[in-house]
Design a protein around this motif. Structure first.
Motif, PDB file in Angstrom:
ATOM      1  N   VAL A  55       0.823  -1.201   0.000  1.00  0.00           N
ATOM      2  CA  VAL A  55       0.000   0.000   0.000  1.00  0.00           C
ATOM      3  C   VAL A  55       0.865   1.262   0.000  1.00  0.00           C
ATOM      4  O   VAL A  55       1.878   1.333   0.700  1.00  0.00           O
ATOM      5  N   VAL A  56       0.459   2.249  -0.809  1.00  0.00           N
ATOM      6  CA  VAL A  56       1.189   3.520  -0.896  1.00  0.00           C
ATOM      7  C   VAL A  56       0.198   4.671  -0.721  1.00  0.00           C
ATOM      8  O   VAL A  56      -1.030   4.478  -0.768  1.00  0.00           O
ATOM      9  N   PHE A  60      -4.816   6.340  -1.489  1.00  0.00           N
ATOM     10  CA  PHE A  60      -5.799   7.128  -0.737  1.00  0.00           C
ATOM     11  C   PHE A  60      -5.988   8.524  -1.334  1.00  0.00           C
ATOM     12  O   PHE A  60      -6.572   9.395  -0.694  1.00  0.00           O
ATOM     13  N   PHE A  61      -5.543   8.710  -2.559  1.00  0.00           N
ATOM     14  CA  PHE A  61      -5.433  10.062  -3.127  1.00  0.00           C
ATOM     15  C   PHE A  61      -6.096  10.154  -4.494  1.00  0.00           C
ATOM     16  O   PHE A  61      -6.064   9.214  -5.286  1.00  0.00           O
ATOM     17  N   PRO A  81     -17.597  11.108  -9.892  1.00  0.00           N
ATOM     18  CA  PRO A  81     -17.604  10.297  -8.675  1.00  0.00           C
ATOM     19  C   PRO A  81     -16.231  10.177  -8.027  1.00  0.00           C
ATOM     20  O   PRO A  81     -15.196  10.240  -8.701  1.00  0.00           O
ATOM     21  N   VAL A  82     -16.256  10.014  -6.723  1.00  0.00           N
ATOM     22  CA  VAL A  82     -15.047   9.706  -5.954  1.00  0.00           C
ATOM     23  C   VAL A  82     -15.413   8.553  -5.026  1.00  0.00           C
ATOM     24  O   VAL A  82     -15.762   8.751  -3.866  1.00  0.00           O
ATOM     25  N   GLY A  89      -8.340   3.055  -1.656  1.00  0.00           N
ATOM     26  CA  GLY A  89      -8.241   3.099  -0.203  1.00  0.00           C
ATOM     27  C   GLY A  89      -9.580   3.287   0.493  1.00  0.00           C
ATOM     28  O   GLY A  89      -9.675   3.114   1.713  1.00  0.00           O
ATOM     29  N   LEU A  90     -10.631   3.620  -0.248  1.00  0.00           N
ATOM     30  CA  LEU A  90     -11.964   3.751   0.346  1.00  0.00           C
ATOM     31  C   LEU A  90     -12.604   2.402   0.659  1.00  0.00           C
ATOM     32  O   LEU A  90     -13.606   2.337   1.368  1.00  0.00           O
ATOM     33  N   ASN A  91     -12.025   1.334   0.137  1.00  0.00           N
ATOM     34  CA  ASN A  91     -12.592   0.000   0.367  1.00  0.00           C
ATOM     35  C   ASN A  91     -12.772  -0.269   1.859  1.00  0.00           C
ATOM     36  O   ASN A  91     -11.854  -0.079   2.651  1.00  0.00           O
ATOM     37  N   THR A  92     -13.967  -0.663   2.249  1.00  0.00           N
ATOM     38  CA  THR A  92     -14.421  -0.989   3.614  1.00  0.00           C
ATOM     39  C   THR A  92     -14.628   0.232   4.504  1.00  0.00           C
ATOM     40  O   THR A  92     -15.065   0.084   5.648  1.00  0.00           O
ATOM     41  N   LEU A  93     -14.366   1.444   4.015  1.00  0.00           N
ATOM     42  CA  LEU A  93     -14.476   2.621   4.882  1.00  0.00           C
ATOM     43  C   LEU A  93     -15.875   3.232   4.890  1.00  0.00           C
ATOM     44  O   LEU A  93     -16.181   4.099   5.716  1.00  0.00           O
ATOM     45  N   GLY A  94     -16.733   2.841   3.960  1.00  0.00           N
ATOM     46  CA  GLY A  94     -18.136   3.231   4.029  1.00  0.00           C
ATOM     47  C   GLY A  94     -18.462   4.658   3.654  1.00  0.00           C
ATOM     48  O   GLY A  94     -19.524   5.165   4.033  1.00  0.00           O
TER      49      GLY A  94
END
Length: 229
Positions: A55-56, A60-61, A81-82, A89-94
């Protein structure tokens, strides 16, 4: 022993448990950066995690949300969309977000997000926004419409799953940003789904559903339905 209090506790706990599972599941680690679908060997509810050692910061950017979307289209709006497809990095963050640009009198057509509530803030212009409730329990009642005219700085919430829209009633461009309570909220644009599906819905179904002549349905099915997402 009075059983009323324990029963009330059970009912409340059941309600809270149901609420906690009503949206994306919570993460069980700091992050779970999504692997590109083309690289996944199995399919899961969400996306497979990337090796944490790989992961880098770029996972998340995203840049470029300051740039206006192209509104030169039949509906006069563009949704940028974002979500997890743009930021793994949004995976599982809801959570996810969108930028929406509107030409003068541009429309973000009636649509739903089946997996998310949306909170929208208007940055520029004037929008007429609203949502419609689900079918009422009492057959004699109608679906209720809630609307508001928004000016810059105003905020409006669209509850999860309900049909909603935004219409630029001004003579200048409008810009809004919105947050959604899912990494992948989904979009169902009502007209596109009903009249532009592949294969087409049997016209007899829509003729009865909309109480119109068959030629009206066939004309609607024959036209091109633009997707502004």
């Amino acid at each position: 022993m009075n059983m009323a209090l324990p029963l009330l506790v059970v009912i409340l706990m059941s309600g809270l448990a149901t609420f906690s599972y009503a949206s994306d599941p919570g993460p069980l680690q700091d992050f779970c950066v999504a692997v590109n679908d083309s690289e996944a060997s199995v399919f899961v509810n969400g996306k497979i995690c990337k090796n944490p050692n790989m992961v880098v910061a770029e996972d998340f950017f995203l840049s470029g949300l300051n740039k206006a979307g192209n509104t030169s289209n039949p509906v006069g709006s563009k949704v940028t969309p974002v979500n997890v497809n743009q930021i793994p990095g949004l995976n599982t963050l809801g959570v996810s977000a969108v930028r929406i640009d509107y030409a003068p009198y541009g429309l973000n057509p009636p649509h739903t997000h089946p997996r998310a509530t949306e909170i929208l803030v208007l940055m520029e212009g004037t929008l007429y926004v609203g949502f419609v409730t689900s079918n009422p329990a009492v057959a004699t009642q109608k679906n209720k419409l809630f609307t508001k005219t928004l000016n810059p700085g105003d905020v409006f919430v669209f509850p999860e799953g309900l049909i909603h829209f935004q219409f630029n009633i001004g003579k200048t461009n409008a810009v809004a940003f919105a947050g959604l309570s899912s990494q992948n909220p989904g979009v169902i644009t009502i007209a596109n789904a009903v009249f532009g599906s592949d294969p087409s819905i049997n016209p007899d179904v829509l003729t009865t559903a909309f109480q119109v002549e068959k030629n009206v349905v066939e004309k609607l099915q024959a036209q091109f339905w633009y997707d502004n997402n």
